[in-house]
Design an enzyme around this catalytic site. Structure first.
Site, mmCIF file in Angstrom:
data_model
loop_
_atom_site.group_PDB
_atom_site.id
_atom_site.type_symbol
_atom_site.label_atom_id
_atom_site.label_comp_id
_atom_site.label_asym_id
_atom_site.label_seq_id
_atom_site.Cartn_x
_atom_site.Cartn_y
_atom_site.Cartn_z
ATOM 1 N N LYS A 34 -1.825 24.683 10.945
ATOM 2 C CA LYS A 34 -2.859 24.222 10.010
ATOM 3 C C LYS A 34 -2.741 22.717 9.812
ATOM 4 O O LYS A 34 -1.759 22.088 10.217
ATOM 5 C CB LYS A 34 -2.722 24.941 8.667
ATOM 6 C CG LYS A 34 -1.411 24.689 7.951
ATOM 7 C CD LYS A 34 -1.345 25.443 6.637
ATOM 8 C CE LYS A 34 -0.026 25.156 5.923
ATOM 9 N NZ LYS A 34 0.048 25.794 4.591
ATOM 10 N N TYR A 243 0.890 -8.684 -2.292
ATOM 11 C CA TYR A 243 0.084 -8.663 -3.518
ATOM 12 C C TYR A 243 0.950 -8.617 -4.777
ATOM 13 O O TYR A 243 1.993 -7.952 -4.810
ATOM 14 C CB TYR A 243 -0.833 -7.426 -3.517
ATOM 15 C CG TYR A 243 -2.006 -7.513 -2.576
ATOM 16 C CD1 TYR A 243 -2.999 -8.467 -2.766
ATOM 17 C CD2 TYR A 243 -2.136 -6.627 -1.517
ATOM 18 C CE1 TYR A 243 -4.092 -8.540 -1.914
ATOM 19 C CE2 TYR A 243 -3.228 -6.687 -0.662
ATOM 20 C CZ TYR A 243 -4.200 -7.645 -0.862
ATOM 21 O OH TYR A 243 -5.276 -7.703 -0.019
#
Length: 346
Positions: A34, A243
């Site tokens: 999956k 940042y």
């Protein structure tokens, strides 16, 4: 040349599956593919496993079964954990998928829309996630068994904690709901396999351990993620990287900017905590993980590497997950679409 490379060792993956199949004793070992085989590519992974002899696969939703069916051919069994949802009939029918029905409503829908298509049943033994609860099961049991389901399964909530009381509680509940039934039964994924023979029944479902992660501690490394270095610079004491000025140099630091970020599934929570590897040397992440770029500390290297590894021999998805405060499953299934995927052993 700024594209990162994700190498997937299918030989190692198959070796892990084989070890889990051996640990499953007399039970048949399927394979859980999956979420695009936990981010590694359902088509290539399922095709390689099918060549190894895997005859039973598990996916989460009907649409995931399409790529698996194309990869494994017409004979393998493909079970759908999500069952038969409204609108699934055509996909189930066209790809010969086996929905694991989770409710009386799904049972009725399947009988109405796909009466001649095989099905399985999922029972809730205490996880309270998917499956028929005992009273619901009792109400439809005779009709379901008369229609001859292909598999009856449940799922363990705490299999990665061998001493957890929930394991024996769910085992007892599964036995109460299924003993005496002449239908193949399945209770265990990787963790359940490792709990021992009482949990194996007829079919096991190797999943995360097959991909080289806990709780299958002895599993082989399946993934190597190499990220190119785009640029390097010398950062003086007091200067910042990235940042928000969240990292400020306390020593003269050689910084490499590498070409990946949270858009590639490198969890932002690793900011200032995670590390990459240049050969045998760990290189700390400096400042924030941004969308496409990350700064790392290469001061202690005697050279400028062309690339560094997030995943590989020194650090698997579980180790990365600890820096991010999550689990290896999330690291693998978050791997981004920009990576060039290379398969070894295909």
């Amino acid at each position: 040349m700024a594209r990162s490379v994700l190498k997937i060792d299918l030989d190692a993956l198959v070796a892990n599956w084989r070890d889990l199949a051996t640990a499953s004793g007399k039970a048949e070992a399927g394979a859980v593919v999956k979420a695009d085989a936990y981010g590694l590519g359902a088509g290539p992974v399922a095709a390689r496993l099918a060549r190894e002899g895997v005859k039973r696969f598990f996916v989460a939703i009907a649409e995931e079964g399409i790529a698996v069916r194309q990869a494994v051919g017409p004979d393998a069994l493909i079970h759908v954990f999500g069952g038969h949802m409204a609108g699934d009939a055509a996909v189930l029918r066209e790809n010969a998928l086996i929905p694991m029905l989770n409710s009386a409503e799904q049972w009725q829908r399947h009988q109405s829309e796909c009466p001649n298509l095989p099905f399985g049943i999922q029972l809730d033994t205490g996880m309270n996630r998917l499956g028929l609860e005992p009273a619901d099961w009792a109400a439809v049991r005779d009709a379901v068994l008369a229609a001859k389901p292909a598999l009856i399964m449940s799922h363990l909530a705490c299999a990665d904690e061998p001493d957890h009381a929930m394991n024996s509680q769910q085992l007892a509940a599964f036995r109460r709901m299924t003993d005496g039934i002449d239908v193949p039964r399945s209770l265990s994924a990787t963790g359940g396999i490792l709990l021992g023979p009482d949990y194996h029944f007829d079919v096991t479902r190797p999943g995360i351990g097959m991909y080289g992660c806990d709780p299958f501690m002895q599993g082989r490394t399946v993934t190597q993620l190499s990220i190119p270095v785009i640029q390097t610079r010398d950062v003086a004491v007091g200067e910042s990287v990235g940042y928000g000025n969240s990292w400020i140099a306390e020593r003269p630091t050689r910084v490499a900017t590498i070409a990946a970020g949270y858009a590639d599934g490198i969890i932002r929570a690793q900011s200032g905590k995670g590390q990459m590897w240049a050969g045998d040397v760990p290189c700390n992440i400096l400042g924030r993980v941004s969308m496409d770029l990350i700064g790392i500390d290469i001061t202690d290297l005697d050279h400028t590497p062309a690339s560094v590894d997030l995943l590989g021999a020194h650090q698997n998805a579980d180790a990365v997950a600890k820096f991010a405060g999550t689990i290896g499953y999330e690291i693998l299934t978050s791997l981004g679409a920009r990576y060039a995927r290379e398969y070894i052993g295909a």
